[in-house]
Scaffold this motif. Structure first.
Motif, PDB file in Angstrom:
ATOM      1  N   ASN A  75      34.837  37.371  35.351  1.00 24.92           N
ATOM      2  CA  ASN A  75      35.638  38.057  36.103  1.00 24.92           C
ATOM      3  C   ASN A  75      35.060  38.509  37.227  1.00 24.92           C
ATOM      4  O   ASN A  75      34.870  39.188  38.139  1.00 24.92           O
ATOM      5  CB  ASN A  75      37.258  38.333  36.119  1.00 24.92           C
ATOM      6  CG  ASN A  75      37.989  37.472  35.319  1.00 24.92           C
ATOM      7  OD1 ASN A  75      37.939  36.363  35.958  1.00 24.92           O
ATOM      8  ND2 ASN A  75      38.737  37.731  34.174  1.00 24.92           N
ATOM      9  N   THR A 110      33.046  37.680  39.416  1.00 30.45           N
ATOM     10  CA  THR A 110      33.615  37.579  40.799  1.00 30.45           C
ATOM     11  C   THR A 110      33.179  38.410  41.465  1.00 30.45           C
ATOM     12  O   THR A 110      33.404  38.965  42.697  1.00 30.45           O
ATOM     13  CB  THR A 110      34.337  36.538  40.411  1.00 30.45           C
ATOM     14  OG1 THR A 110      34.117  35.057  39.431  1.00 30.45           O
ATOM     15  CG2 THR A 110      35.611  36.127  41.720  1.00 30.45           C
ATOM     16  N   LYS A 111      33.685  39.386  40.952  1.00 32.57           N
ATOM     17  CA  LYS A 111      34.142  40.699  41.581  1.00 32.57           C
ATOM     18  C   LYS A 111      32.793  41.166  42.393  1.00 32.57           C
ATOM     19  O   LYS A 111      32.761  41.889  43.146  1.00 32.57           O
ATOM     20  CB  LYS A 111      34.348  41.502  40.657  1.00 32.57           C
ATOM     21  CG  LYS A 111      36.216  41.582  40.312  1.00 32.57           C
ATOM     22  CD  LYS A 111      36.971  42.597  39.646  1.00 32.57           C
ATOM     23  CE  LYS A 111      38.311  42.305  38.929  1.00 32.57           C
ATOM     24  NZ  LYS A 111      39.034  42.710  40.042  1.00 32.57           N
TER      25      LYS A 111
END
Length: 315
Positions: free
Chosen positions: A94, A97-98
């Protein structure tokens, strides 16, 4: 007169009988009293012992339950570790992705060590443990029963230390013999991967699915030619990913000084997601490692171990 004497004797006899009877009864009563008293005390003693026995039994059952709980926890520890790692890797994915979407100021640094384990790997593990950092170790197997940096010392136990400390253990082929047959064919290379995979599992119980080509993928491409396609197809079919690097201090070659290593390292850190190449045989790198960790953290890098689903792992 004779009559009076008989009466006196009879009264005396009666008195004597009474006295004797009284003494006997007294003795019987006293004896019974002490007997009852002893029985009461004995009963108290038995009750006390019974209470102690009950308490000991309760304690034993409690201890047994605790022991059973510990055994159960120990038996399930592999599952617990796997779940924890999955949670960490999900969070890391995650975060990647950020970072890719420019949604955070934070960055990621994957610190990796090649060619070990060595005797000096223990020092690396101690530093990482002090800073609570998890890294990735690309390991080989050849001659690790007698580490070249400490003759007579077996490096095989260090495989398990790497895994027990929560680091990612990865495959760097068994021999790493770039110029002695490793890349002579796709079959030769694949066999070396299989050998190291088996060794890692035997030594640690862990299975790895991350590989680094000795010399990097550019060396593999140059050496294997068209056979590189067969190798990558096999890796894909067997759920292996492979990783190069984006930053390094140059410890794979000759380092004239600490300053050279530091300049190489800091000048190569310029991406938001870095894969840093170190070697755990390099004492220059080991001496620089604490400062390198602090440098990365001060520049908003979160240091993580590599995982299969990372964007840096080629599938």
């Amino acid at each position: 007169m004779a009559k009076n004497k008989r009466e006196n004797r009879n009264r005396l006899a009666t008195i004597i009988v009474f006295i004797i009877t009284f003494i006997i009864l007294s003795l019987l009563i006293t004896n019974n009293y002490f007997t009852i008293d002893r029985l009461i005390n004995k009963n108290k003693e038995l009750n006390a012992k019974l209470l102690i026995a009950k308490n000991e039994n309760v304690e034993k059952r409690t201890n047994q339950k605790k022991l059973n709980d510990i055994i159960t926890e120990y038996q399930n520890i592999d599952d617990t570790i796997s779940m924890t790692k999955k949670e960490v890797f999900d969070l890391a994915k995650n975060l990647e992705t950020k970072i890719t979407n420019n949604e955070t100021k934070y960055k990621i640094a994957y610190i990796t060590f090649d060619d070990g384990p060595y005797h000096s790997t223990d020092q690396v593990l101690n530093i990482l443990n002090k800073y609570e950092i998890k890294a990735t170790f690309f390991t080989i197997g050849l001659d690790k029963d007698d580490c070249y940096d400490s003759p007579g010392y077996s490096c095989y136990n260090t495989y398990k230390k790497i895994v027990e400390n929560g680091h990612t253990i990865a495959n760097h082929t068994y021999s790493h013999q770039i110029f002695r047959g490793l890349y002579s064919s796709s079959d030769s290379f694949i066999n070396q991967v299989k050998l190291q995979e088996k060794l890692i599992e035997e030594r640690t119980g862990a299975k790895t699915n991350i590989l680094r080509f000795p010399g990097g993928s550019s060396t593999a491409n140059a050496k294997l030619g068209n056979d590189i396609n067969n190798v990558k197809a096999w890796l894909h079919e067997n759920n292996y990913g492979w990783v190069d690097w984006t930053a390094q201090d140059g410890d794979g070659g000759y380092l004239p000084s600490y300053d050279t290593a530091w300049n190489n390292f800091t000048n190569s850190i310029n991406e938001n997601i870095e894969v840093i190449l170190f070697h755990d045989y390099s004492y220059t790198t080991i001496s620089m490692l604490p400062t390198a960790i602090e440098y990365l953290e001060n520049n908003d890098y979160i240091i993580l171990p590599l995982f299969y689903d990372s964007v840096k792992v080629n599938k």
